[in-house]
Design a protein around this motif. Structure first.
Motif, PDB file in Angstrom:
ATOM      1  N   GLN A  26       1.085  -1.503   0.087  1.00  0.00           N
ATOM      2  CA  GLN A  26       0.334  -0.381  -0.387  1.00  0.00           C
ATOM      3  C   GLN A  26       0.084   1.550  -0.080  1.00  0.00           C
ATOM      4  O   GLN A  26       1.665   0.929   1.010  1.00  0.00           O
ATOM      5  CB  GLN A  26      -1.413  -0.018   1.686  1.00  0.00           C
ATOM      6  CG  GLN A  26      -1.612   1.068   1.729  1.00  0.00           C
ATOM      7  CD  GLN A  26      -2.961   1.011   1.015  1.00  0.00           C
ATOM      8  OE1 GLN A  26      -3.580   0.119   0.633  1.00  0.00           O
ATOM      9  NE2 GLN A  26      -2.999   2.704   0.225  1.00  0.00           N
ATOM     10  N   CYS A  32      -7.121   0.648  -1.197  1.00  0.00           N
ATOM     11  CA  CYS A  32      -7.167  -0.188  -0.711  1.00  0.00           C
ATOM     12  C   CYS A  32      -8.717  -1.673  -1.043  1.00  0.00           C
ATOM     13  O   CYS A  32      -7.786  -2.366  -1.149  1.00  0.00           O
ATOM     14  CB  CYS A  32      -7.205   0.393   0.800  1.00  0.00           C
ATOM     15  SG  CYS A  32      -7.993   1.483   0.998  1.00  0.00           S
ATOM     16  N   ALA A  36      -6.558  -4.956  -2.199  1.00  0.00           N
ATOM     17  CA  ALA A  36      -6.817  -5.700  -0.709  1.00  0.00           C
ATOM     18  C   ALA A  36      -8.090  -7.468  -1.865  1.00  0.00           C
ATOM     19  O   ALA A  36      -7.476  -8.057  -0.577  1.00  0.00           O
ATOM     20  CB  ALA A  36      -7.678  -5.275   0.171  1.00  0.00           C
ATOM     21  N   SER A 230      -5.440   5.556   8.448  1.00  0.00           N
ATOM     22  CA  SER A 230      -5.366   4.897   7.034  1.00  0.00           C
ATOM     23  C   SER A 230      -5.347   5.556   5.793  1.00  0.00           C
ATOM     24  O   SER A 230      -5.921   7.054   5.502  1.00  0.00           O
ATOM     25  CB  SER A 230      -7.351   4.168   6.977  1.00  0.00           C
ATOM     26  OG  SER A 230      -7.412   4.011   5.706  1.00  0.00           O
ATOM     27  N   HIS A 338     -10.395   1.651   6.443  1.00  0.00           N
ATOM     28  CA  HIS A 338      -9.420   1.034   5.223  1.00  0.00           C
ATOM     29  C   HIS A 338     -10.024  -1.047   4.892  1.00  0.00           C
ATOM     30  O   HIS A 338     -10.647  -1.401   5.525  1.00  0.00           O
ATOM     31  CB  HIS A 338      -7.772   1.096   5.875  1.00  0.00           C
ATOM     32  CG  HIS A 338      -7.320   0.035   5.630  1.00  0.00           C
ATOM     33  ND1 HIS A 338      -6.202   0.438   5.144  1.00  0.00           N
ATOM     34  CD2 HIS A 338      -6.091  -1.212   5.648  1.00  0.00           C
ATOM     35  CE1 HIS A 338      -4.935  -0.267   4.262  1.00  0.00           C
ATOM     36  NE2 HIS A 338      -5.271  -1.196   5.064  1.00  0.00           N
ATOM     37  N   SER A 340      -8.062  -4.508   3.971  1.00  0.00           N
ATOM     38  CA  SER A 340      -6.836  -4.717   4.662  1.00  0.00           C
ATOM     39  C   SER A 340      -7.240  -6.775   3.953  1.00  0.00           C
ATOM     40  O   SER A 340      -8.418  -6.975   3.888  1.00  0.00           O
ATOM     41  CB  SER A 340      -6.279  -5.161   5.833  1.00  0.00           C
ATOM     42  OG  SER A 340      -7.054  -5.721   6.668  1.00  0.00           O
ATOM     43  N   THR A 341      -6.248  -7.422   4.500  1.00  0.00           N
ATOM     44  CA  THR A 341      -6.265  -9.160   3.737  1.00  0.00           C
ATOM     45  C   THR A 341      -6.370  -9.480   5.256  1.00  0.00           C
ATOM     46  O   THR A 341      -5.849  -9.363   5.699  1.00  0.00           O
ATOM     47  CB  THR A 341      -5.528  -9.287   3.076  1.00  0.00           C
ATOM     48  OG1 THR A 341      -5.711  -8.691   1.908  1.00  0.00           O
ATOM     49  CG2 THR A 341      -5.564 -10.804   2.629  1.00  0.00           C
ATOM     50  N   THR A 351      -3.799 -10.216   9.906  1.00  0.00           N
ATOM     51  CA  THR A 351      -3.860  -9.210   8.680  1.00  0.00           C
ATOM     52  C   THR A 351      -2.921  -9.974   8.468  1.00  0.00           C
ATOM     53  O   THR A 351      -2.054  -8.248   8.944  1.00  0.00           O
ATOM     54  CB  THR A 351      -4.165  -8.215   9.765  1.00  0.00           C
ATOM     55  OG1 THR A 351      -3.409  -7.489  10.565  1.00  0.00           O
ATOM     56  CG2 THR A 351      -5.964  -7.774  10.285  1.00  0.00           C
ATOM     57  N   THR A 354       0.634  -4.565   4.674  1.00  0.00           N
ATOM     58  CA  THR A 354       0.695  -4.174   3.184  1.00  0.00           C
ATOM     59  C   THR A 354       1.491  -2.888   3.217  1.00  0.00           C
ATOM     60  O   THR A 354       1.572  -2.067   2.284  1.00  0.00           O
ATOM     61  CB  THR A 354      -0.073  -3.951   2.499  1.00  0.00           C
ATOM     62  OG1 THR A 354      -1.449  -3.424   2.767  1.00  0.00           O
ATOM     63  CG2 THR A 354      -0.941  -5.805   2.131  1.00  0.00           C
ATOM     64  N   ASP A 355       2.074  -2.734   4.349  1.00  0.00           N
ATOM     65  CA  ASP A 355       2.817  -0.917   4.330  1.00  0.00           C
ATOM     66  C   ASP A 355       3.692  -0.856   4.017  1.00  0.00           C
ATOM     67  O   ASP A 355       4.512  -1.969   4.024  1.00  0.00           O
ATOM     68  CB  ASP A 355       2.683  -0.228   6.072  1.00  0.00           C
ATOM     69  CG  ASP A 355       2.861   0.292   6.158  1.00  0.00           C
ATOM     70  OD1 ASP A 355       3.765   1.756   5.464  1.00  0.00           O
ATOM     71  OD2 ASP A 355       2.323   1.423   6.586  1.00  0.00           O
TER      72      ASP A 355
END
Length: 484
Positions: A26, A32, A36, A230, A338, A340-341, A351, A354-355
């Motif tokens: 990300q 996002c 994701a 976020s 936000h 996320s996965t 989670t 991904t930053d």
């Protein structure tokens, strides 16, 4: 207008259940929802990106997801023409909506199921056409922003209520316009200096507020730092506490002093004004707000819930996520505006990190989802706490021509003798020039590693020079020297 850098996303290779998987990172203005979805497909082995690619263009991502949509929705054998046309239309709409996912996605979460509903509460969203890509990819979108139905106040105020409806409830409980049940004179503002009137709503509202405060939500933490960090586009559910209506005002239009929410909702007059009470009549509305007693009480409960769950996750939500998701299931998780996965593995929720700031940190892969206040820990690809992984130590990686076994052994013995006279038993680092090294070559070596290296060195004697004759047996060193 987005720059070229915003149109490409870095990739990071991770180990996932025994296989290498590239994941998308990300960036500052990244879409996002799209990332994701892509990361969920990558973990499910339903999307493939070459391992050697350092980054990927956003347009390529959209094409990959569109290809996946077409692949998994081929149509049933023998379907009618009407069904085929409907399927194709849904597919075309979903593909066209991928451009919306590039910019963000508006979601309207539902805090509690409607009475009689058997749907998993963590899947409660107001459905819009933007959700069609999730459906056609057989992908779940979940959240944990849930109120506890065992709380009587929450159940009455929030059953079947979405975020948008909740904000309306708060606004209606503080509205300045009186309803018809309060009488025509209630709609007119009091004359200057006239005493404001207060209904019996104030004691009842205060009593309810005290009951809510005593019972507590149990799920609602104060806003944690980073809750608004976020990078996603804010949608309909963005900034619950920030966008909720401000504190109520008095009947005269002046701001009340800091006090209880119940007193504010009941429309107490400003300091210095005298109050009088009228008798409680069924259906009577507050002169200050125009809201019925139940509307004001519900507004208090909803306002408290939105304020205290501004992190958009509750303990009841965690319970529902654990109950609904199957082990090794991957889903898209919505929290703090936000996407996320989310992955459930061995009974725990994780989670995906991904930053982009962790692009060069291969050990940082997962963040465990077990707290609602953001006090979590990072984990490796093997789901081990990052704090338990020892950092790599210095290695003795010297060229072969710089290693003299005799010197290493002598240096190791010297360092061992020195260590017996030092207070600290830890090995120390020495910097020295090794024999045979190039002029000025300095090697930094660890004494403990020197010992290990010296013990493992297998010395092979070089072949004798041509014409060399070994001395006769029994010859003394002095004789050999004299003969020479």
């Amino acid at each position: 207008m987005a720059s070229a850098e915003d149109k490409a996303y870095f990739l990071k290779s991770i180990d996932f259940l025994g296989r290498k998987v590239p994941i998308l990172l990300q960036n500052l203005n990244g879409p996002c929802p799209l990332l994701a979805i892509c990361n969920t497909l990558l973990l499910r082995n339903q999307l493939h990106i070459h391992q050697d690619l350092p980054s990927i263009e956003q347009a390529d991502l959209v094409n990959l997801v569109a290809s996946r949509l077409i692949e998994v929705n081929p149509g049933a054998e023998g379907e009618s023409q009407a069904m085929a046309l409907n399927r194709q239309k849904n597919l075309d709409d979903a593909i066209s909506l991928l451009s919306v996912l590039e910019r963000g996605l508006d979601v309207n979460v539902q805090f509690m199921n409607s009475p009689g509903s058997t749907a998993p509460p963590c899947t409660g969203f107001e459905y819009t056409k933007e959700f069609s890509p999730f459906d056609l990819l057989d992908m779940e979108l979940v959240h944990g922003w849930l109120a506890d139905p065992q709380d009587d106040h929450s159940r009455r105020a929030l059953a079947g209520v979405t975020y948008n409806k909740a904000v309306e409830k708060v606004i209606n409980s503080r509205g300045p316009v009186a309803g018809p049940e309060a009488g025509p004179e209630a709609a007119e503002p009091p004359a200057q200096g006239a005493p404001a009137q207060e209904t019996e709503l104030a004691p009842k509202a205060a009593e309810a507020a005290e009951a809510v405060s005593a019972q507590g939500d149990g799920d609602a933490p104060p806003r944690t730092s980073g809750a608004d960090e976020s990078t996603c586009k804010r949608g309909a559910a963005s900034g619950a506490a920030a966008e909720a209506p401000g504190p109520p005002t008095s009947a005269g239009g002046q701001g009340t002093e800091a006090g209880t929410e119940a007193a504010s909702a009941a429309g107490t007059a400003t300091a210095g004004e005298k109050t009088a009470k009228t008798s409680a009549v069924p259906g009577l509305k507050s002169r200050a707000t125009g809201a019925s007693e139940q509307e004001v009480l519900d507004g208090l409960v909803v306002d408290r819930f939105l304020t205290e769950t501004s992190g958009q996750l509750t303990y009841h939500g965690l319970v529902e996520l654990h109950a609904h998701l199957k082990d090794r299931q991957v889903a898209v998780f919505f929290r703090n505006n936000h996407f996320s996965t989310l992955f459930k593995y061995e009974g725990k929720l994780w989670t995906l990190v991904t930053d982009e700031g962790y692009r060069h940190e291969p050990a940082v892969v997962w963040e465990r989802l077990d707290e609602i206040d953001g006090d979590t820990e990072y984990y490796t690809s093997r789901f081990e706490p990052l704090s338990s992984v020892a950092p790599p130590g210095p290695s003795l990686d010297l060229p072969a021509n710089l290693v003299d076994p005799d010197y290493l052994l002598a240096l190791a013995m010297s360092n061992t003798d020195t260590d017996h006279h030092t207070a600290s038993p830890s090995p120390h680092v020495v910097a020295t020039a090794l024999p045979g090294a190039l002029p000025g070559a300095i090697a930094v070596v660890d004494s403990a590693q020197i010992i290990a290296a010296a013990q493992n060195v297998h010395v092979v004697a070089p072949p004798p020079p041509s014409g060399y004759a070994p001395p006769a047996a029994g010859a003394s060193a002095a004789g050999a020297s004299a003969a020479g």
